[in-house]
Write an enzyme that holds these catalytic residues in place. Structure first.
Site, short mmCIF file in Angstrom:
data_model
loop_
_atom_site.label_atom_id
_atom_site.label_comp_id
_atom_site.label_asym_id
_atom_site.label_seq_id
_atom_site.Cartn_x
_atom_site.Cartn_y
_atom_site.Cartn_z
N SER A 262 8.07 -1.27 -3.05
CA SER A 262 6.92 -0.80 -2.28
C SER A 262 5.99 -2.26 -1.19
O SER A 262 6.57 -1.89 0.39
CB SER A 262 6.87 0.08 -0.88
OG SER A 262 5.47 0.52 -1.85
N LYS A 307 0.90 6.17 3.58
CA LYS A 307 0.63 5.46 3.00
C LYS A 307 0.27 5.26 4.58
O LYS A 307 -0.86 3.82 5.27
CB LYS A 307 1.96 4.69 3.23
CG LYS A 307 2.45 4.30 2.00
CD LYS A 307 3.59 3.30 1.53
CE LYS A 307 3.97 3.58 -0.16
NZ LYS A 307 4.95 2.77 -0.51
#
Length: 370
Positions: A262, A307
């Site tokens: 990611s 996140k």
């Protein structure tokens, strides 16, 4: 009359008995609740993990070194930060969280609760998951370098090599280690991400035609995908593949104990910033996430809400999110964070230019519902 009063039953002992009984039942219920709260739960908890500035330093063997090193090419000073985010997972098949842990995570907006089997499919150990994460990170770094150098107009060849096949998977006994994959249904994948997309596009109803080179000989094999049992299921054939690029110069990304794909987009932005004159950020603190292909497409990731909270906790004011994750982003953005949606590396660079200059911000796509 006095005798009658002396012989009359005293109601106080009965009330006292009922009181002790009530307290006893309450104590038993509390003890049972505590025992249940401490029992293992079939879930894991996702929470914000460490934040790393791709323009900054990381600690390797006790020393601070630049995360991105480009030793033989001219690099330029940078400003601000380009933060990549991580997610910590609490719990594993061998050490599941308690129901008390699940209850406290439920009321925390920065945490998510997922079924254990989605994160650790049956038969998958913590070691297996960590190894897959390591391979995904390695491929992500290669594809980020490729995306950055492609954007900067460098040319270089690439290959996709089979590292291993999963037991009892469609590819088991069909593909072999060291096979070089050249095509899927006549299309040439540029990297691992595009290879996965082509297999997913093939679907489950027919065999995919996989072109390979084995021992110098070209051949085409038929493999019918099956649905994966990952957190985000998709058609797979059961192979681990490595990307190899012959880059014109060395770019090294150093980051220990972090897995997964990611961070690809943020790696690519950090490389471009170092190789181009003038800071891309304008001194701003910018965070983001997203996979990257060697041709610059930004893909979705897991744990995006965690996140975003990690970005805000680290002091970021701006966040770049893959457009494919917008359904999860909308309605869950921390108060002090402004989120922009990106589909490609060029979109991300356009957003950085607007953030740096302060112009055109309102024209950038966001993840807000219409």
């Amino acid at each position: 009359m006095a005798l009658f009063n002396d012989l009359a039953p005293d109601p106080a002992p009965s009330r006292r008995g009922r009181g002790w009984l009530g307290w006893g039942l309450l104590g038993f219920a509390l003890a049972a609740l505590i025992i249940i709260a401490m029992l293992p739960a079939p879930y894991v908890i996702e929470r914000p993990g460490p934040v790393f500035d791709t323009l900054g330093d990381v600690e390797i063997d006790g020393e601070d070194v630049p995360m991105i090193q480009i030793p033989v090419e001219e690099t330029y000073p940078t400003q601000g930060s380009l933060d990549m985010l991580t997610v910590n997972v609490s719990g594993s098949p061998s050490r599941p969280p308690s129901w008390f842990d699940i209850a406290t995570a439920y009321v925390d907006p920065s945490k998510a609760i997922l079924p254990m089997d989605l994160v650790y499919p049956p038969g998958t150990s913590l070691e297996d998951s960590n190894e897959q994460g390591r391979i995904d990170m390695e491929n992500s770094q290669k594809e980020a370098i490729a995306a950055a150098l492609t954007h900067l107009d460098y040319d270089f060849p690439s290959t996709l090599t089979v590292l291993d096949t999963a037991t009892d998977s469609p590819a088991d006994g069909v593909l072999e280690a060291d096979d070089i994959i050249t095509t899927v249904n006549g299309e040439t994948p540029a990297d691992v991400t595009e290879l996965r997309a082509l297999i997913a596009e093939n679907g489950l109803d027919s065999a995919a035609r996989v072109g390979i080179i084995r021992d110098g000989q070209a051949q085409t094999l038929s493999i019918t995908p099956v649905m994966s049992d990952e957190a985000e299921p998709q058609p797979v054939v059961g192979i681990i593949v490595g990307s190899d690029f012959e880059f014109p110069f060395t770019v090294t990304i150093q980051l220990e104990n972090v897995g997964g794909p990611s961070a690809g987009m943020m790696f690519a932005l950090g490389i471009i910033d170092k190789l181009t004159e003038g800071p891309l950020t304008g001194g701003e603190n910018i965070a983001g996430t997203g996979t990257i292909t060697s041709t610059g497409e930004v893909g979705p990731i897991g744990g995006i809400v965690q996140k975003m909270w990690g970005a805000e906790n680290a002091g970021a004011d701006w966040f770049l999110a893959p457009s494919a994750n917008c359904g999860e982003v909308d309605g869950h953005v921390p108060a002090d964070l402004r989120v922009f949606s990106v589909e490609t590396l060029d979109d991300a660079l356009t957003a950085l230019e607007a953030i740096s200059s302060g112009e055109g911000l309102d024209e950038l796509p966001t993840c807000s519902a219409p």
